[in-house]
Design a protein around this motif. Structure first.
Motif, PDB file in Angstrom:
ATOM      1  N   GLN A 195       1.406   4.084  -3.109  1.00 40.08           N
ATOM      2  CA  GLN A 195       1.171   5.518  -2.868  1.00 40.08           C
ATOM      3  C   GLN A 195       2.383   6.346  -3.303  1.00 40.08           C
ATOM      4  O   GLN A 195       2.239   7.384  -3.947  1.00 40.08           O
ATOM      5  CB  GLN A 195       0.852   5.725  -1.377  1.00 40.08           C
ATOM      6  CG  GLN A 195       0.406   7.142  -1.001  1.00 40.08           C
ATOM      7  CD  GLN A 195       1.572   8.095  -0.776  1.00 40.08           C
ATOM      8  OE1 GLN A 195       2.624   7.698  -0.301  1.00 40.08           O
ATOM      9  NE2 GLN A 195       1.387   9.365  -1.147  1.00 40.08           N
ATOM     10  N   ALA A 247      -6.776  -2.621   4.585  1.00 38.08           N
ATOM     11  CA  ALA A 247      -7.807  -1.656   4.218  1.00 38.08           C
ATOM     12  C   ALA A 247      -9.101  -1.915   4.991  1.00 38.08           C
ATOM     13  O   ALA A 247     -10.110  -1.253   4.769  1.00 38.08           O
ATOM     14  CB  ALA A 247      -8.066  -1.722   2.717  1.00 38.08           C
ATOM     15  N   SER A 278       1.863   2.815   6.915  1.00 39.99           N
ATOM     16  CA  SER A 278       2.457   1.476   6.927  1.00 39.99           C
ATOM     17  C   SER A 278       3.952   1.510   6.610  1.00 39.99           C
ATOM     18  O   SER A 278       4.493   2.530   6.173  1.00 39.99           O
ATOM     19  CB  SER A 278       1.714   0.582   5.935  1.00 39.99           C
ATOM     20  OG  SER A 278       1.696   1.168   4.650  1.00 39.99           O
ATOM     21  N   THR A 302      -0.127   6.351   4.256  1.00 44.26           N
ATOM     22  CA  THR A 302      -0.755   5.051   4.525  1.00 44.26           C
ATOM     23  C   THR A 302      -0.501   4.575   5.955  1.00 44.26           C
ATOM     24  O   THR A 302      -1.181   3.669   6.434  1.00 44.26           O
ATOM     25  CB  THR A 302      -0.194   3.971   3.567  1.00 44.26           C
ATOM     26  OG1 THR A 302       1.211   3.786   3.845  1.00 44.26           O
ATOM     27  CG2 THR A 302      -0.361   4.372   2.117  1.00 44.26           C
ATOM     28  N   ALA A 344       0.841  -1.202   0.000  1.00 47.68           N
ATOM     29  CA  ALA A 344       0.000   0.000   0.000  1.00 47.68           C
ATOM     30  C   ALA A 344       0.875   1.250   0.000  1.00 47.68           C
ATOM     31  O   ALA A 344       0.601   2.227  -0.713  1.00 47.68           O
ATOM     32  CB  ALA A 344      -0.924  -0.001   1.212  1.00 47.68           C
ATOM     33  N   SER A 345       1.939   1.219   0.789  1.00 46.85           N
ATOM     34  CA  SER A 345       2.849   2.360   0.889  1.00 46.85           C
ATOM     35  C   SER A 345       3.563   2.616  -0.438  1.00 46.85           C
ATOM     36  O   SER A 345       3.619   3.753  -0.925  1.00 46.85           O
ATOM     37  CB  SER A 345       3.879   2.098   1.994  1.00 46.85           C
ATOM     38  OG  SER A 345       4.909   3.051   1.974  1.00 46.85           O
TER      39      SER A 345
END
Lengths: 345, 345
Positions: B53, B293, B86, B84, B49-50
């Protein structure tokens, strides 16, 4: 009469195709579908986080609170607070039962019930707000609501006053889940144990852990200490800020002789209490998050970050028999009943 | 040499008194405390996810990605993506071991390890970014990192290439938790089953559910269908959008003959898949949320809203033996190893 979906998807207006709870707008047309139940609403019990937000937005002004609540229902067709995302529950009288439910429901017209699904998915019309009981989050209204086929409810008993029943049913999931989780001899910590759901959890934990167990109440101040200890709800009382994980760790180490807890139940509605809950739990133990302020990622990454092999459970407001278990506490314990009548009814 | 806290609180600069993971800024001074381990870092495996982004923010430009990554570490002392929240993980070589750890750790200077705690809490210095492997979220650097006493790690085995080990260790919690949860004869659904953590979960589920069980892979497209089915990872393959709860419900009803699933494992990193997971589970079943999420309130209110008595578990990236269980899959299954080498290493 139109045929409805079990989950009420037929009422969703925006966005289309999703379920009523996440939906932004649902239909509150009070002509029922064949599998719906129409309710004459008497009282709304607004979710605590939601009502706190509304009171703050209104600056405590009653007329403004009414306006905000009417506005929410006008916009969404339900009382889902757009800021907190949460709802609450209601009590009322069964006014009409869809023909498709005949033979499958034990309800009849005229029964007094509490709906146990969230107001955040319940089609609602408020004609008039009659009275606001500011400090217990209850609002008497003239209005109507719809219960879907999958919706859960409890018939209100004759031997427990309505307001008291409504107050404890609102948090019925917490003591019922506690009853399922706690085993004899276990060490159980309830964070926010002196609150409305917390005391019910303590009571069930005490009962299930038994004389060989240890039940600990953690609260941010010692104001409620005498109440909790005099009622015999806990063996130990810790005063600590649940957002200060390291302080909580040290204090729990102290009262458990360094053994920590088999089960930690988090009932405190403030953010950033995940780490304290995780650190207070022993390896292979369980954390039960009832707090709606819980952050999923903070819990997940927090446990991994400290290498803790704990099972973390998302609080489910529903479990079989939860209403019965919770009402039974009010029958079993006169002490607790007195406390809840004075504080929450 | 200074004495450190087990959890690394001695490194927290802002805000004071909390743990390193939630902290905004920690000290990345590479002079170790007495209970820390210094690592020469070779590769960072940025959380998916990081990294997604960062790539988006950089418009895919490599120089800009480097700049963003260096900036994150400069500001926070660690690689915690501020958007995020994370991190990720790293591999490197043990450079120094604090004297307080002597006799308690099995590590020695020169050992190659993967840290299994998040980069979101790991003190890190990046001297230089050497290479970015864009499509597998891996970044080779020249730099150093610190592992706290509570930090978990895995020694890298000789028989599995480093990049492959790093890729599968990154999601080691998922198959290890699956192994603990699945019982013979159960019906198991893995949402996002064709992804990196999903296939490992399918493999463990198949192994544990056995010939009397049923393992179902749900994926948003049928692109990976042949790969999953040819590898024998699942009995059934459902193509569905996991955010469409009602569609998922119908398709799972179909392949399970209306019985639904004992266990649903959610491995899909997109929002609003909570309801599909809940509806696909049978009463008294379990939902395991591995997706970062996942929304806590959507899960909690969702289950209550449809009156589902299911146990919902917050995915814990750590469980005892998780690294060993996951590396073992790469030894047991040449098919899966080939797939992971071609896709993720």
């Amino acid at each position: 009469m139109k045929k409805g979906c079990k989950f009420g998807t037929h009422r969703v207006i925006e966005p289309k195709g999703i379920l009523p709870q996440p939906a932004k707008v649902i239909s509150n047309d009070m002509a029922i579908y064949d599998n719906e139940i129409l309710i004459d609403v008497k009282t709304l019990n607004i979710d605590s986080a939601s009502f706190t937000q509304i009171k703050e937005e209104a600056g405590g002004d009653e007329a403004k609170i009414k306006e905000i609540m009417m506005g929410i229902v006008k916009d969404a067709g339900k009382h889902k607070n757009p800021v907190t995302g949460s709802g609450g529950m209601l009590i009322g009288t069964v006014a009409q039962i869809g023909p498709a439910l005949e033979g499958t429901t034990d309800l009849k017209v005229g029964d007094k019930i509490a709906t146990l699904v969230s107001l955040s998915l319940t089609p609602l019309v408020i004609d008039e707000i009659l009275e606001i009981r500011m400090n217990i989050d209850q609002v008497d209204i003239k209005g109507k609501a719809i219960l879907f086929e999958s919706g859960i409810y409890a018939k209100l008993p004759d031997d427990i006053p309505e307001n008291l029943a409504l107050s404890v049913l609102d948090v019925a999931g917490a003591p019922a889940q506690t009853a399922k989780l706690v085993k004899p001899g276990q060490t159980v910590l309830v964070i926010g144990g002196a609150g409305k759901s917390g005391m019910l959890c303590l009571y069930e934990a005490k009962k299930r852990a038994g004389v060989t167990g240890q039940v600990i109440c953690l609260q941010h101040s010692d104001k409620a200490k005498d109440r909790v200890m005099d009622a015999g709800l806990a063996d130990d009382f810790i005063v600590a800020d649940a957002t200060d994980a390291v302080d909580v760790l040290r204090k729990v180490e102290e009262v458990t002789g360094g053994n920590m807890c088999d089960l930690v139940i988090n009932c405190v509605n403030i953010p950033n209490t995940e780490m304290a809950s995780i650190l207070a739990t022993k390896d292979d133990g369980t954390v039960y998050f009832f707090s709606m302020a819980t952050s999923f990622t903070k819990a997940a990454l927090g446990a991994e970050g400290v290498g803790k092999d704990v099972t973390m459970i998302v609080g489910n407001g529903y479990t079989k028999g939860h209403a019965e278990i919770t009402l039974q506490i009010m029958r079993e314990s006169q002490t607790l009943r007195d406390i809840y009548e004075s504080l929450y009814a």
